[in-house]
Design a protein around this motif. Structure first.
Motif: not given
Length: 475
Positions: A382-385, A402-403, A413-416
């Motif tokens: 949820x936080x990532x989205x 959030x991130x 996590x690379x995206x974060x």
């Protein structure tokens, strides 16, 4: 009884037959827990609720698995209007012993009356609104709101306390006395109620009687019979009066009478009147002197009392604020537990998000850790989205918030990491952007991701910005 060292079932032995552990201290703790529970039960039966709460808490300190003590503590909390604290104790009790537990019936009974549960929730919300009005200086609005709250929930002790504080500030001491006496009928030994009553007594000079008044009818005695007074008629024979026939003699007699009367007034009445006036004046002077001296002392005492009253109000306000924060934490824990039980992990994650766990008790923290361990994956997603969505909308402050919280749950996590670095970069926070790009290089060495992060670091350090830099370099 189970051995606290190995968990083996033992009976009356002082040494565990399985591991040889000395059970004397454990047995003594269990005995003390039962003793405090019995004392708390006696206090609750005579409506000494504050004393009961203190003793039952002691009982749980010696044995947190004492189910009767925990259930009774919940009942006492509910009786004082603290439904949130009561439900938290019953939920803990149910988690410790799911079967054949009276706490299950209490929770089901409360949940089976949605109107009553909704009324309790509404009174808590209205109390928070009234408290906010007090902070803003709108005591009149807060007093009206509190009277409505106490009509709907007449057992809410903290509502009586806040209303009494408002009356004390207005110096409406008799109204404060009546409110506090109602609170004392619910809990006879509440320390806050007694402290406020003492303040009222000191201000009014009257000791508050907590005993119910008894009305006695006065019996009318028989009236004594009236005596009839009989007067005998007496015949009086008056001699014939002599009348002056000379007008001069009549005027002379009147003049002499006036002169004699004036002399009597002058020589007899005037001196006594003067003495009385002088005596009264002297008495007034002495009285005024004593009054002024007493007023100075009274003013000094009143200043001390005002200072003590302000300290009392500030202390009570701090207690109310702490109680509200703790209530919010337990409310969120209850929502999370209910959602977790119904397998609604998204709702459980939302309830746990941002909770201040320092306000929870040891037992409540165990429940929080259990739920958090199960739903942290959902929380991370949820936080990532939410961070991705905020980044796309160029709301970089929200994206960073959030991130960052998603990174606290899963830091590889690379995206974060990439979105967080570019959020700082687009916001203009160069140092934090470089730190996050460097973290990508450290965690993904010798990859295309690391090379992309290195190029952004070089650009930031060279203080060069191009339109192409506003987009992330994700693979």
């Amino acid at each position: 009884m189970k051995c606290m060292n190995c968990g083996a079932v033992v009976h009356d032995a002082k040494i565990c037959p399985e591991c040889g552990f000395d059970l004397e201290v454990q047995m003594h703790s269990l005995q003390l827990s039962v003793q405090y529970y019995n004392q708390g039960l006696d206090k609750a039966q005579i409506r000494d609720l504050s004393g009961a709460i203190e003793l039952l808490k002691r009982s749980l300190k010696f044995n947190k698995l004492n189910i009767p003590a925990r259930n009774l503590l919940g009942l006492v909390y509910f009786e004082t209007g603290e439904a949130v604290s009561a439900l938290s104790e019953w939920i803990i009790s149910k988690n410790i012993m799911p079967d054949n537990n009276a706490a299950t019936d209490y929770i089901q009974k409360l949940q089976s009356e949605p109107a009553k549960l909704d009324m309790i929730n509404q009174t808590i919300k209205k109390f928070n609104i009234a408290l906010k009005c007090c902070h803003e200086g709108n005591e009149d609005v807060a007093a009206i709101q509190l009277r409505k709250i106490l009509y709907q929930n007449p057992k809410l002790i903290k509502g009586y306390h806040l209303l009494a504080l408002i009356y004390l500030k207005r110096e409406e001491y008799e109204k404060a006395r009546r409110i506090l006496k109602k609170a004392m009928r619910i809990d006879k030994t509440n320390a806050t109620s007694l402290r406020f009553l003492k303040e009222v007594d000191e201000q009014t000079g009257t000791v508050t009687s907590l005993e119910p008044r008894k009305l006695f009818r006065r019996q009318k005695g028989e009236q004594a019979p009236k005596e009839q007074i009989q007067q005998d008629s007496v015949t009086v024979i008056q001699p014939p009066t002599f009348r002056e026939t000379s007008m001069a003699a009549t005027l002379l007699n009147i003049g002499l009478g006036l002169i004699v009367g004036g002399l009597m007034v002058w020589f007899l009445l005037i001196p006594s009147i003067k003495q009385g006036i002088n005596r009264n004046a002297n008495e007034k002077i002495v009285e005024y002197s004593n009054t002024m001296a007493g007023q100075k002392t009274q003013i000094s005492d009143l200043n001390d009392q005002i200072k003590k009253s302000n300290d009392t109000v500030a202390s009570a306000q701090q207690q109310i604020n702490d109680a509200n924060e703790k209530t919010t934490a337990y409310e969120n824990l209850m929502k999370a537990n209910s959602a977790y039980t119904d397998e609604k992990y998204d709702l459980a994650a939302n309830a746990l998000e941002g909770m201040n766990t320092e306000l929870l008790s040891v037992d409540a923290k165990e429940i929080y850790d259990k739920i958090y361990a199960s739903v942290q994956t959902t929380m991370f997603t949820q936080l990532k989205s939410a961070g991705q969505e905020a980044f796309d909308k160029e709301d970089y402050d929200m994206a960073i918030d959030k991130l960052t919280r998603a990174k606290e749950i899963k830091d590889n996590d690379y995206t974060v990491l990439n979105l967080l670095a570019h959020s700082y970069r687009n916001k203009g926070d160069t140092q934090n952007a470089i730190d996050n790009f460097q973290e990508i290089i450290d965690k993904f060495p010798k990859t295309k991701r690391a090379n992309s992060a290195k190029s952004f670091i070089d650009k930031l350090q060279a203080n060069t910005k191009t339109p192409d830099d506003t987009k992330s370099g994700d693979d």
